[in-house]
Structures are given as C-alpha cells and as structure tokens.
Motif scaffolding. Structure first.
Motif, short mmCIF file in Angstrom:
data_model
loop_
_atom_site.label_atom_id
_atom_site.label_comp_id
_atom_site.label_asym_id
_atom_site.label_seq_id
_atom_site.Cartn_x
_atom_site.Cartn_y
_atom_site.Cartn_z
N ILE A 11 44.06 -44.21 -70.75
CA ILE A 11 44.37 -44.38 -71.91
C ILE A 11 43.21 -45.77 -72.40
N ARG A 12 41.96 -45.45 -71.72
CA ARG A 12 41.03 -46.50 -72.22
C ARG A 12 40.70 -46.08 -73.84
N ILE A 23 57.16 -44.16 -67.51
CA ILE A 23 55.93 -43.91 -66.60
C ILE A 23 56.42 -43.93 -65.19
N ILE A 24 57.38 -44.49 -64.80
CA ILE A 24 58.04 -44.40 -63.53
C ILE A 24 58.43 -43.35 -63.15
N LYS A 25 58.73 -42.08 -64.05
CA LYS A 25 58.95 -40.80 -63.59
C LYS A 25 57.89 -39.92 -63.03
N LEU A 26 56.79 -40.48 -63.33
CA LEU A 26 55.50 -39.66 -62.93
C LEU A 26 55.13 -40.01 -61.57
N GLN A 27 55.84 -39.50 -60.74
CA GLN A 27 55.68 -39.72 -59.17
C GLN A 27 54.57 -39.13 -58.45
N LYS A 28 53.85 -38.12 -59.32
CA LYS A 28 52.61 -37.61 -58.71
C LYS A 28 51.27 -38.33 -59.34
N LEU A 29 51.63 -39.46 -60.22
CA LEU A 29 50.46 -40.16 -60.86
C LEU A 29 49.66 -40.87 -59.73
N GLN A 30 48.32 -40.61 -59.74
CA GLN A 30 47.40 -41.10 -58.64
C GLN A 30 46.47 -42.04 -59.41
N HIS A 31 46.07 -41.75 -60.49
CA HIS A 31 44.95 -42.67 -61.12
C HIS A 31 45.51 -43.22 -62.69
N LEU A 32 45.57 -44.30 -62.95
CA LEU A 32 45.82 -45.20 -64.08
C LEU A 32 44.53 -45.76 -64.64
N HIS A 33 43.99 -45.53 -65.76
CA HIS A 33 42.93 -46.21 -66.39
C HIS A 33 43.29 -46.65 -67.76
N ALA A 34 43.15 -48.11 -67.95
CA ALA A 34 43.52 -48.63 -69.30
C ALA A 34 42.28 -49.52 -69.56
N VAL A 82 49.99 -54.06 -69.90
CA VAL A 82 51.16 -54.52 -69.25
C VAL A 82 51.85 -53.22 -68.47
N LEU A 83 52.19 -53.45 -67.14
CA LEU A 83 52.97 -52.43 -66.54
C LEU A 83 54.47 -52.85 -66.82
N PRO A 84 55.19 -51.67 -66.66
CA PRO A 84 56.79 -51.87 -66.76
C PRO A 84 57.46 -52.31 -65.46
N GLY A 85 58.69 -52.73 -65.69
CA GLY A 85 59.10 -53.05 -64.40
C GLY A 85 59.48 -51.55 -63.69
N GLY A 86 59.42 -51.45 -62.34
CA GLY A 86 59.73 -50.16 -61.73
C GLY A 86 58.29 -49.45 -61.13
N THR A 87 57.29 -49.98 -61.71
CA THR A 87 56.03 -49.44 -61.37
C THR A 87 55.67 -49.15 -59.96
N LEU A 93 50.11 -43.60 -56.63
CA LEU A 93 48.96 -44.66 -57.02
C LEU A 93 47.89 -44.92 -56.33
N HIS A 94 46.71 -44.39 -56.39
CA HIS A 94 45.36 -44.92 -55.73
C HIS A 94 44.53 -45.83 -56.64
N THR A 95 44.76 -45.53 -57.82
CA THR A 95 43.82 -46.31 -58.74
C THR A 95 44.54 -46.89 -59.96
N VAL A 96 44.30 -48.20 -60.09
CA VAL A 96 44.91 -48.92 -61.24
C VAL A 96 43.74 -49.77 -61.96
#
Length: 200
Positions: A11-12, A23-34, A82-87, A93-96
């Motif tokens: 989401i850059r 977003i906490i439902k995305l259990q396969k999420l590996q990379h988050l770019h902002a 800002v990350l939500p509670g439960g992240t 996740l490998h990349t944030v």
C-alpha cells in the motif's frame, strides 16, 4: 479480510494511515509494505505533484491536512501506517515496512511478537517509546534487515540485537552510534540518513 490466500500487501504511495482490523484474517500474509516509496521515506510536494497530478495549491493542502493526522503529526514522517491489535497473529509475516509506532505501545508490542520477521522498517521511535521498542527488537532473533527512524539516542537500550542482522538503516539525529552495533558480526550494510553523528 476475504483475501485469505494473499501473501503480499503493498500500500505504498497511498494515504492509508491505519490498517483495518480485518487484516488479521490474512494468515498467509508474508510481506506488508507501507509508506511512500520516496528517497528518505518522506513525502514532499514534488512527489505529490508528480504522482497524483495535483496543482501546487492542492499539493500543499494535501500535505497540510495529512500533517494534522494525530499519529503522523508527532514527528516529520509521512506515509507510515499503524497496525491494528491482533497483528501478532500473522505468524507468516516475514517483511513489514513503513509502520508508524508513535501512537502508543500497542503497535510496538504487536511487532515484538512477530518472531518470524526477517525485515522490519519502522518510524516514530522517540524518548517515550524507545525502551519498549528496544525490548521488542531483542525478541526478533530472526531479523536480517532493520530500518529505523528515531530521535536522538533512542536506540541505545537494545541489550540483545538480532545476531543475524545483515542490513541496518538508521535515520535521525543519533549523536553517536549505539554501542550494540559492535555485536553485529554478520552486518554487511549500514546506512545512516539525516544523522549528526560525530563518528561519521
């Protein structure tokens, strides 16, 4: 929240300042770019004019309104989220990248429990949250890349830096480099931005 197979979320370049709870439902999420993919991780009028086709007045208005956002106005950075509670539940996740942590300790606590992280980029470290942030970093033993924007002297309390850290970017008025850098035996890349370190 329904994109259950999603592995990368980028989401850059957007005006998003807070990720939704879903977003906490995305259990396969590996990379988050902002954040904004501009040099130095800051938003400038030229970037707004070029990217979004705004005229000079619209660009200035956009920046002024954005600077009034509570989480962002606390320091010079624009574009962090800002990350939500439960992240912490996103164990894949490998990349944030591009996370703003100056809004409170909850975000830092969430990051500290993402023990599978390999790459982390944060902004908004200050004298109020630096101790907890340093404690969180000490928990991330698998971390290989770390990018931090902080105030002067706010990274001195990392007692056990990640031993696998290979890349480190520090942005801010350091004064002097943190002593724990000497412990980074695997470090191959060190980048200092906007610093006034007397050691450089």
């Amino acid at each position: 929240g329904n994109l259950r197979q999603l592995e990368t979320l980028d989401i850059r370049g957007t005006s998003i300042v807070m990720l939704p709870q879903t977003i906490i439902k995305l259990q396969k999420l590996q990379h988050l770019h902002a954040g904004f993919p501009t040099k130095g991780n800051y938003l400038c009028t030229r970037h707004v004019l070029h990217t979004y086709g705004f005229n000079q007045l619209d660009a200035c208005t956009s920046l002024c309104c954005r600077a009034a956002t509570p989480c962002v106005m606390m320091d010079k950075d624009y574009g962090g989220v800002v990350l939500p509670g439960g992240t912490r539940k996103l164990k894949s996740l490998h990349t944030v990248r591009g996370v703003h942590v100056s809004c409170g300790d909850v975000v830092i606590q969430e990051i500290g429990r993402l023990t599978g992280l390999r790459k982390l980029g944060v902004m908004g470290i200050n004298e109020k949250n630096n101790v907890k942030f340093c404690s969180a970093i000490s928990n991330l033993s698998r971390l290989e890349s770390l990018s931090v924007q902080s105030d002067k002297g706010c990274l001195d309390d990392i007692s056990s830096p990640p031993k696998n850290l290979r890349s480190l970017k520090l942005e801010g008025r350091l004064g002097v480099l943190p002593v724990w850098i000497k412990k980074l035996q695997n470090l191959v890349k060190l980048k200092l931005s906007f610093t006034t370190s007397s050691q450089v």
